[in-house]
Design a protein around this motif. Structure first.
Motif, PDB file in Angstrom:
ATOM      1  N   ASP A   1      -1.863   8.270   4.504  1.00 53.94           N
ATOM      2  CA  ASP A   1      -1.333   6.933   4.799  1.00 53.94           C
ATOM      3  C   ASP A   1      -1.545   6.624   6.282  1.00 53.94           C
ATOM      4  O   ASP A   1      -0.815   7.109   7.142  1.00 53.94           O
ATOM      5  CB  ASP A   1       0.156   6.849   4.429  1.00 53.94           C
ATOM      6  N   GLU A   2      -2.563   5.851   6.569  1.00 53.79           N
ATOM      7  CA  GLU A   2      -2.946   5.448   7.922  1.00 53.79           C
ATOM      8  C   GLU A   2      -3.186   6.639   8.855  1.00 53.79           C
ATOM      9  O   GLU A   2      -2.548   6.766   9.914  1.00 53.79           O
ATOM     10  CB  GLU A   2      -1.911   4.488   8.510  1.00 53.79           C
ATOM     11  N   PRO A   3      -4.122   7.517   8.479  1.00 56.32           N
ATOM     12  CA  PRO A   3      -4.364   8.721   9.290  1.00 56.32           C
ATOM     13  C   PRO A   3      -4.872   8.432  10.695  1.00 56.32           C
ATOM     14  O   PRO A   3      -4.681   9.248  11.593  1.00 56.32           O
ATOM     15  CB  PRO A   3      -5.419   9.479   8.479  1.00 56.32           C
TER      16      PRO A   3
ATOM     17  N   PHE B   1       2.124  11.037   5.913  1.00 60.00           N
ATOM     18  CA  PHE B   1       2.992   9.863   5.987  1.00 60.00           C
ATOM     19  C   PHE B   1       2.568   8.909   7.098  1.00 60.00           C
ATOM     20  O   PHE B   1       2.081   9.327   8.146  1.00 60.00           O
ATOM     21  CB  PHE B   1       4.444  10.300   6.220  1.00 60.00           C
ATOM     22  N   GLN B   2       2.800   7.616   6.834  1.00 54.91           N
ATOM     23  CA  GLN B   2       2.506   6.582   7.832  1.00 54.91           C
ATOM     24  C   GLN B   2       3.284   6.859   9.117  1.00 54.91           C
ATOM     25  O   GLN B   2       2.736   6.790  10.209  1.00 54.91           O
ATOM     26  CB  GLN B   2       2.878   5.213   7.244  1.00 54.91           C
ATOM     27  N   ASN B   3       4.585   7.170   8.974  1.00 58.13           N
ATOM     28  CA  ASN B   3       5.384   7.603  10.121  1.00 58.13           C
ATOM     29  C   ASN B   3       5.435   9.119  10.070  1.00 58.13           C
ATOM     30  O   ASN B   3       6.048   9.688   9.180  1.00 58.13           O
ATOM     31  CB  ASN B   3       6.811   7.048  10.033  1.00 58.13           C
TER      32      ASN B   3
ATOM     33  N   LYS C   1       0.818  -1.215   0.000  1.00 59.44           N
ATOM     34  CA  LYS C   1       0.000   0.000   0.000  1.00 59.44           C
ATOM     35  C   LYS C   1       0.855   1.271   0.000  1.00 59.44           C
ATOM     36  O   LYS C   1       0.639   2.181  -0.802  1.00 59.44           O
ATOM     37  CB  LYS C   1      -0.943  -0.002   1.225  1.00 59.44           C
ATOM     38  N   THR C   2       1.824   1.334   0.919  1.00 60.24           N
ATOM     39  CA  THR C   2       2.664   2.540   0.997  1.00 60.24           C
ATOM     40  C   THR C   2       3.534   2.665  -0.256  1.00 60.24           C
ATOM     41  O   THR C   2       3.744   3.768  -0.773  1.00 60.24           O
ATOM     42  CB  THR C   2       3.519   2.511   2.280  1.00 60.24           C
ATOM     43  N   THR C   3       4.009   1.536  -0.754  1.00 61.29           N
ATOM     44  CA  THR C   3       4.803   1.561  -1.995  1.00 61.29           C
ATOM     45  C   THR C   3       3.972   2.148  -3.140  1.00 61.29           C
ATOM     46  O   THR C   3       4.472   2.937  -3.958  1.00 61.29           O
ATOM     47  CB  THR C   3       5.262   0.130  -2.345  1.00 61.29           C
TER      48      THR C   3
HETATM   49 MG    MG Z   1       2.316   1.114   4.784  1.00 59.71          MG
END
Ligand code: MG
Ligand code: ATP
Length: 261
Positions: A176-178, A84-86, A42-44
């Protein structure tokens, strides 16, 4: 009309194919979701859309125009912003300054103007500050505008990232994963905020999220990835009861027990 059209997208890391021949059309002005188990790609997938990775194969079109091989800052100025996820904030800068960072692509002054302290530059900076403050009001963080970003709670930092992304005036917003790390109350507030961004600002939203309640509540259209491949797409109703999706998340026994996600 698709705001983003993805055709046969492939990304390999050495022997691993992280995204493998994915086709998908993200509808304009809607909320879409990309879901799938950890490591699904997913992030890719987001990293290719935002120009961080160049795909090995395939095509990405923003409103009919290819954005493959376009640099990330150019993609941002063409209208795609992300979180961003992180979380990636400047922790020792203020909350307001972090939003202003997201705005830089729209400021024209440049270094020389700033050094000369020209009146035009001062006015521009004043306008930017006001605009950043308005965005903080929009996400509900204005009372902390002058605090260090690092001092905010986790949930508030995620909202600040959204404000910073909005500062770039995007037409497409990737999240990304809020909801990661948020408590249930914060997640409800986030759901409302995402809906407002779509409806009031007319921004197309694409979110990656593991919180299925949030995904099913918000999404018009869902793309499901597993081991880099698209295993399903459709509306929440289709996806929730799709045996392939249930198997990818919960294993074969869940399919036999007719569980839904
Ligand atoms: Mg991810
Ligand atoms: N820069 C990289 N170099 C090598 N492998 C990578 C790189 N980025 C991602 N991968 C690998 O590609 C696969 C997909 O990773 P990705 O981060 O896209 O998954 P994801 O669906 O976002 O997972 P999660 O839900 O855990 O965030 C994983 O096996 C990961 O280890």
């Amino acid at each position: 009309m698709a705001v983003l059209k993805i055709t046969n997208l492939v990304k390999r890391f050495g022997g691993l194919t992280a995204v493998n021949g994915v086709n998908f059309e993200f509808p304009e002005g809607k909320i879409s979701a990309v879901i799938g188990p950890n490591g699904a790609g997913k992030t890719t997938f987001f990293n290719m859309i935002t120009g961080i990775y160049v795909p090995d194969e395939g095509q990405i079109e923003l409103k009919g125009k290819s954005i493959v091989n376009v640099k990330p800052d150019r993609i941002t100025s063409q209208g795609i912003a992300r979180t961003f996820q992180n979380i990636r904030l400047f922790g020792s800068m203020t909350v307001l300054e972090n939003v202003m960072v997201g705005m830089h692509i729209h400021l024209r002054s440049g270094v020389v103007g700033t050094l000369l302290n020209l009146p035009r530059v001062r006015r521009e900076e004043q306008r930017a500050k006001m605009e950043a403050y308005r965005l903080l009001e929009y996400v509900g963080l204005e009372q902390w505008y002058n605090e260090e970003a690092a001092s905010l709670s986790y949930g508030a930092q995620r909202r600040l990232e959204i404000a910073r992304a909005l500062a770039a005036k995007p037409s497409v917003l990737l999240l990304d994963e809020p909801a990661a790390g948020m408590n249930p109350r914060e997640t409800v507030e986030l759901t409302t905020l995402i809906r407002r961004i779509q409806q009031e600002l007319g921004i197309s939203i694409i979110l990656i999220e593991h919180d299925m309640k949030l995904v099913m509540e918000l999404s018009d259209h869902i793309l499901v990835l597993d081991h880099g491949e698209k295993i399903a797409e459709g509306g929440p109703g289709d996806i929730r009861s799709n045996p392939k999706v249930i198997e990818a998340y919960l294993g074969k026994s869940a399919v036999e027990e007719e569980v839904t996600i």
